[in-house]
Design a protein around this motif. Structure first.
Motif, PDB file in Angstrom:
ATOM      1  N   PHE A 336       0.829  -1.219   0.000  1.00  0.00           N
ATOM      2  CA  PHE A 336       0.000   0.000   0.000  1.00  0.00           C
ATOM      3  C   PHE A 336       0.861   1.265   0.000  1.00  0.00           C
ATOM      4  O   PHE A 336       0.473   2.284  -0.572  1.00  0.00           O
ATOM      5  CB  PHE A 336      -0.953  -0.017   1.197  1.00  0.00           C
ATOM      6  CG  PHE A 336      -2.017  -1.067   1.087  1.00  0.00           C
ATOM      7  CD1 PHE A 336      -2.865  -1.099  -0.008  1.00  0.00           C
ATOM      8  CD2 PHE A 336      -2.173  -2.037   2.060  1.00  0.00           C
ATOM      9  CE1 PHE A 336      -3.842  -2.067  -0.134  1.00  0.00           C
ATOM     10  CE2 PHE A 336      -3.140  -3.016   1.945  1.00  0.00           C
ATOM     11  CZ  PHE A 336      -3.985  -3.032   0.854  1.00  0.00           C
ATOM     12  N   ARG A 337       2.026   1.185   0.618  1.00  0.00           N
ATOM     13  CA  ARG A 337       2.939   2.330   0.574  1.00  0.00           C
ATOM     14  C   ARG A 337       3.432   2.562  -0.851  1.00  0.00           C
ATOM     15  O   ARG A 337       3.542   3.707  -1.321  1.00  0.00           O
ATOM     16  CB  ARG A 337       4.113   2.080   1.516  1.00  0.00           C
ATOM     17  CG  ARG A 337       5.046   3.287   1.643  1.00  0.00           C
ATOM     18  CD  ARG A 337       6.068   3.123   2.740  1.00  0.00           C
ATOM     19  NE  ARG A 337       6.942   1.975   2.514  1.00  0.00           N
ATOM     20  CZ  ARG A 337       6.944   0.872   3.283  1.00  0.00           C
ATOM     21  NH1 ARG A 337       6.124   0.765   4.309  1.00  0.00           N
ATOM     22  NH2 ARG A 337       7.759  -0.112   3.023  1.00  0.00           N
ATOM     23  N   ALA A 338       3.721   1.435  -1.559  1.00  0.00           N
ATOM     24  CA  ALA A 338       4.181   1.546  -2.951  1.00  0.00           C
ATOM     25  C   ALA A 338       3.072   2.086  -3.852  1.00  0.00           C
ATOM     26  O   ALA A 338       3.329   2.902  -4.749  1.00  0.00           O
ATOM     27  CB  ALA A 338       4.641   0.177  -3.439  1.00  0.00           C
ATOM     28  N   LEU A 339       1.833   1.659  -3.598  1.00  0.00           N
ATOM     29  CA  LEU A 339       0.714   2.160  -4.403  1.00  0.00           C
ATOM     30  C   LEU A 339       0.462   3.643  -4.141  1.00  0.00           C
ATOM     31  O   LEU A 339       0.094   4.398  -5.047  1.00  0.00           O
ATOM     32  CB  LEU A 339      -0.553   1.350  -4.096  1.00  0.00           C
ATOM     33  CG  LEU A 339      -0.560  -0.120  -4.555  1.00  0.00           C
ATOM     34  CD1 LEU A 339      -1.764  -0.839  -3.985  1.00  0.00           C
ATOM     35  CD2 LEU A 339      -0.539  -0.220  -6.073  1.00  0.00           C
ATOM     36  N   LYS A 340       0.674   4.025  -2.874  1.00  0.00           N
ATOM     37  CA  LYS A 340       0.437   5.433  -2.511  1.00  0.00           C
ATOM     38  C   LYS A 340       1.492   6.349  -3.105  1.00  0.00           C
ATOM     39  O   LYS A 340       1.192   7.437  -3.609  1.00  0.00           O
ATOM     40  CB  LYS A 340       0.431   5.548  -0.985  1.00  0.00           C
ATOM     41  CG  LYS A 340      -0.035   6.890  -0.479  1.00  0.00           C
ATOM     42  CD  LYS A 340      -0.086   6.913   1.038  1.00  0.00           C
ATOM     43  CE  LYS A 340      -0.550   8.258   1.564  1.00  0.00           C
ATOM     44  NZ  LYS A 340      -0.582   8.277   3.058  1.00  0.00           N
ATOM     45  N   THR A 341       2.746   5.915  -3.039  1.00  0.00           N
ATOM     46  CA  THR A 341       3.862   6.752  -3.528  1.00  0.00           C
ATOM     47  C   THR A 341       4.196   6.482  -4.998  1.00  0.00           C
ATOM     48  O   THR A 341       5.135   7.068  -5.526  1.00  0.00           O
ATOM     49  CB  THR A 341       5.117   6.495  -2.676  1.00  0.00           C
ATOM     50  OG1 THR A 341       5.434   5.090  -2.728  1.00  0.00           O
ATOM     51  CG2 THR A 341       4.902   6.912  -1.240  1.00  0.00           C
ATOM     52  N   ARG A 342       3.479   5.537  -5.606  1.00  0.00           N
ATOM     53  CA  ARG A 342       3.707   5.152  -6.998  1.00  0.00           C
ATOM     54  C   ARG A 342       5.121   4.623  -7.197  1.00  0.00           C
ATOM     55  O   ARG A 342       5.789   4.899  -8.207  1.00  0.00           O
ATOM     56  CB  ARG A 342       3.417   6.310  -7.948  1.00  0.00           C
ATOM     57  CG  ARG A 342       1.955   6.708  -7.951  1.00  0.00           C
ATOM     58  CD  ARG A 342       1.665   7.804  -8.948  1.00  0.00           C
ATOM     59  NE  ARG A 342       0.266   8.191  -8.921  1.00  0.00           N
ATOM     60  CZ  ARG A 342      -0.267   9.129  -9.678  1.00  0.00           C
ATOM     61  NH1 ARG A 342       0.495   9.806 -10.538  1.00  0.00           N
ATOM     62  NH2 ARG A 342      -1.555   9.405  -9.607  1.00  0.00           N
ATOM     63  N   GLY A 343       5.559   3.833  -6.216  1.00  0.00           N
ATOM     64  CA  GLY A 343       6.879   3.208  -6.302  1.00  0.00           C
ATOM     65  C   GLY A 343       6.765   1.757  -6.744  1.00  0.00           C
ATOM     66  O   GLY A 343       5.718   1.307  -7.236  1.00  0.00           O
ATOM     67  N   ASN A 344       7.847   1.016  -6.570  1.00  0.00           N
ATOM     68  CA  ASN A 344       7.880  -0.398  -6.942  1.00  0.00           C
ATOM     69  C   ASN A 344       7.161  -1.232  -5.875  1.00  0.00           C
ATOM     70  O   ASN A 344       7.421  -1.087  -4.679  1.00  0.00           O
ATOM     71  CB  ASN A 344       9.316  -0.884  -7.097  1.00  0.00           C
ATOM     72  CG  ASN A 344      10.023  -0.215  -8.254  1.00  0.00           C
ATOM     73  OD1 ASN A 344       9.383   0.096  -9.267  1.00  0.00           O
ATOM     74  ND2 ASN A 344      11.311   0.021  -8.126  1.00  0.00           N
ATOM     75  N   THR A 345       6.288  -2.118  -6.341  1.00  0.00           N
ATOM     76  CA  THR A 345       5.555  -2.994  -5.399  1.00  0.00           C
ATOM     77  C   THR A 345       6.475  -4.120  -4.917  1.00  0.00           C
ATOM     78  O   THR A 345       7.427  -4.491  -5.618  1.00  0.00           O
ATOM     79  CB  THR A 345       4.324  -3.606  -6.094  1.00  0.00           C
ATOM     80  OG1 THR A 345       4.734  -4.248  -7.291  1.00  0.00           O
ATOM     81  CG2 THR A 345       3.292  -2.546  -6.409  1.00  0.00           C
TER      82      THR A 345
END
Length: 528
Positions: A336-345
Motif C-alpha cells: 500500500f505504501r508503494a501504491l500510494k507513492t507510486r513506487g515499486n511494489t
C-alpha cells in the motif's frame, strides 16, 4: 387455467398445498399480501392437499440434505406422484428453491416456479403451518426444527479433529512470541552475569548455551580442572571449554554475592526451560502440519507454511487466494505504501523466509517468488480438498521449484507440469490405498480389543454368579455334616438314641397329642 400447487419443506415433513384458481397467477400477489397475517383469509386462498411426515430424525436429515443439494428424494417423489394431477401441462408447482425445482421438472416433468407469488405464499405457509396441518402444534414444530437444524449443521460442517488448522494458528503465534521472549530474557541474563564474567559473552554466542553455562559455572572463582568435563558436555567443544577455564582465571569481572548468584541461576533455569518448551512446541507444530497440510509443509517448510495459514486465517482461506495474493502475503504495508507513492511494489512477503528465494540470484528473486507462490496455492488447495492428505504432491512440486532454480542458473529446461502431475497422481493413489489399509487394520484391532474386553467382563460376571450359587449350595451340606458329626460323638459316648423305624416315629409324634385331648375333656367336665 393453470392450477398452482405449492411444495413446502418443513422439519416435520413435506406438505403439498393447492392455491385457489385464478385466471392469472400474478393477480394472486396483492390478495396473498393482504391475507398473509389473517389465518381466515389465508385459508380461503391456500388449502392443504397432502402431508407426508418424516419417519425418523435420520430420514429427515437425509431428505433435507437431498433438498439442499438439489436432488429429488424418493419420499418427495412418492408424495408428488400420488397427489399431483396426472395432466402435467395444467399443473404449475411452486417451490422455494430453484435447484429442487429443476430436479423435479427433469425427473417428473412438472413445470416449476420459484420466487414472486410463490415466495409470498411460502412465507404465509411458514407462518401458519401448525394451524394448516392438523395434529401439529407450534411447540412440536419448533422442536423438530431445532433438532433437524442441529443435525444438519453437524453433518454440513463434517468436523475432523485431526485436521483442525486452529491449533496450527495458535502454535505458530506462540512460537513467535516465545522467540521474542527467549531473546529478551537471554539478553537480560548476559547483561546480568556479564558484570561477574564478561569474557564469557565473547566465547559463547548461543543464548541457550550461555544460560546453561551461567547456571553451571555460578561463581567463576570456583572453576577448576575438575569442572572441565562438565563444561565440555555443555559446549560440546574441548577448546571452548579450556578457553572458558582460562578466561575465568584472568577475568576482569567484579565479585558477586551468593544472593545475586542464586537469582541469576534461577532466572537462567527459567530461560532454559522456555527454550526446551519451544523445541517441544516446534515438534508438535511439525506433526500437526504433516496431518493438516502435508503438501504445503513438504514444499515450503512447516514454519513458513504455518505462517501462511495463520496470516490467511485458515487453510480454506489460503486455498481460495490466487497466487498473486500468496506471493505478497505478509507485505501489505509495503504494497500500500508503494501504491500510494507510486513506487515499486514488493516481490515477496512471508515466502521470502523459504530457502528457495535466498538461493536465487538477485535478478531472479522476483521470478522464483512468483513461481513458488503458484506452487504454494496448488499445494494448499490439494491439502484443503483431498480426502486422504499425503505429501506426494508437495515433494513433486518441490522438485519442480528445484528444476526451475537450476533452469535460471544453468539453462537446463525443466519438466512439464502435466508430466509431473501425472506421476504424482499415480503415487498418491498408491499411498492413499496404503493409508486406508492401515486405518482398516487399526479399526479391526480396536474392534478385537473391545470384543476381548467385553468377553472378559462377561466371563467375570459369569464366574461371580457361579461363585454365589456354589456358596449357596455349599451352606446346606455343611449343616448336615455338622449334625452327623454331633450324632457320631453322642453315639461314641453312649448318649445317642437308637434310630426308630418309620411307623414307631409316627406313633411317637402322635402320642403326645393324645394326653392333651384327655386333659381338655376333663376341664370341660369340671366346668359343667
Amino acid at each position: 387455467m393453470v392450477l398452482l400447487h405449492v411444495l413446502f419443506e418443513h422439519a416435520a415433513g413435506y406438505a403439498l398445498f393447492v392455491v385457489r384458481e385464478v385466471e392469472e397467477i400474478s393477480l394472486l400477489l396483492p390478495q396473498v399480501e393482504e391475507s398473509i397475517l389473517n389465518i381466515g383469509k389465508f385459508h380461503s386462498i391456500v388449502r392443504l392437499v397432502a402431508f407426508s411426515p418424516f419417519r425418523s430424525a435420520q430420514s429427515a436429515l437425509e431428505n433435507i440434505n437431498a433438498v439442499s443439494e438439489g436432488i429429488l428424494h424418493e419420499d418427495l417423489k412418492l408424495l408428488l406422484e400420488t397427489n399431483l394431477p396426472a395432466k402435467k401441462k395444467k399443473v404449475l408447482l411452486g417451490v422455494s428453491d430453484a435447484k429442487i425445482g429443476a430436479a423435479i421438472q427433469e425427473e417428473l416433468g412438472y413445470q416449476c416456479q420459484a420466487g414472486g407469488v410463490v415466495a409470498e405464499i411460502t412465507r404465509g405457509i411458514r407462518l401458519h403451518f401448525h394451524t394448516l396441518v392438523k395434529g401439529l402444534t407450534a411447540q412440536s414444530a419448533s422442536k423438530a426444527q431445532l433438532g433437524l437444524g442441529h443435525s444438519y449443521s453437524r453433518a454440513k460442517v463434517k468436523f475432523n479433529v485431526n485436521r483442525v488448522d486452529n491449533m496450527i494458528i495458535q502454535s505458530i503465534s506462540l512460537l513467535d512470541q516465545l522467540d521474542k521472549d527467549i531473546n529478551t530474557f537471554s539478553m537480560r541474563v548476559r547483561e546480568w552475569y556479564g558484570y561477574h564474567f564478561p569474557e564469557l559473552i565473547k566465547i559463547v554466542s548461543d543464548n541457550y548455551t550461555y544460560c546453561c553455562l551461567a547456571k553451571h559455572i555460578g561463581n567463576r572463582k570456583e572453576l577448576s580442572e575438575e569442572s572441565l568435563e562438565g563444561l565440555e558436555e555443555i559446549v560440546m567443544d574441548s577448546a571452548k571449554a579450556q578457553a572458558i577455564l582460562d578466561a575465568s582465571r584472568s577475568s576482569m569481572g567484579m565479585d558477586i554475592s551468593p544472593i545475586d548468584l542464586i537469582n541469576i541461576e534461577s532466572f537462567s533455569s527459567r530461560v532454559i526451560s522456555l527454550s526446551e518448551y519451544r523445541k517441544g512446541l516446534q515438534e508438535y507444530l511439525r506433526s500437526k502440519m504433516s496431518q493438516v497440510a502435508p503438501s504445503l509443509s513438504a514444499l515450503i517448510g512447516e514454519v513458513v507454511g504455518a505462517r501462511l495459514i495463520s496470516h490467511a486465517g485458515s487453510l480454506t482461506n489460503l486455498a481460495k487466494y490466487p497466487a498473486s495474493t500468496v506471493q505478497i502475503l505478509g507485505a501489505e504495508k509495503a504494497l500500500f505504501r508503494a501504491l500510494k507513492t507510486r513506487g515499486n511494489t514488493p516481490k515477496y512477503g512471508l515466502i521470502f523466509h523459504s530457502t528457495f528465494i535466498g538461493r536465487a540470484a538477485a535478478r531472479n528473486k522476483g521470478r522464483i517468488s512468483r513461481y513458488l507462490a503458484n506452487k504454494c496455492t496448488i499445494a494448499s488447495r490439494i491439502d484443503c480438498f483431498s480426502e486422504v492428505p499425503t505429501s506426494v504432491f508437495g515433494d513433486k512440486l518441490r522438485e519442480q521449484v528445484e528444476e526451475r532454480l537450476a533452469f535460471y542458473e544453468t539453462g537446463e529446461p525443466p519438466r512439464k507440469n502435466l508430466e509431473v502431475m501425472k506421476e504424482a497422481i499415480v503415487e498418491a493413489i498408491e499411498v492413499a490405498a496404503e493409508i486406508k489399509k492401515k486405518e482398516k487394520k487399526k479399526k479391526k484391532r480396536e474392534k478385537k480389543r473391545l470384543a476381548a474386553l467385553a468377553a472378559a467382563a462377561a466371563e467375570e460376571a459369569e464366574s461371580s454368579v457361579l461363585e454365589t450359587t456354589v456358596e449357596a449350595n455349599d451352606t446346606e451340606p455343611r449343616k448336615k455334616k455338622k449334625k452327623r458329626k454331633q450324632e457320631a460323638l453322642l453315639e461314641e459316648n453312649g448318649l445317642g438314641e437308637e434310630p426308630l423305624p418309620k411307623k414307631q416315629k409316627k406313633l411317637a409324634q402322635e402320642e403326645p397329642a393324645q394326653p392333651d385331648k384327655k386333659k381338655k375333656k376333663k376341664k370341660l367336665k369340671d366346668e359343667d
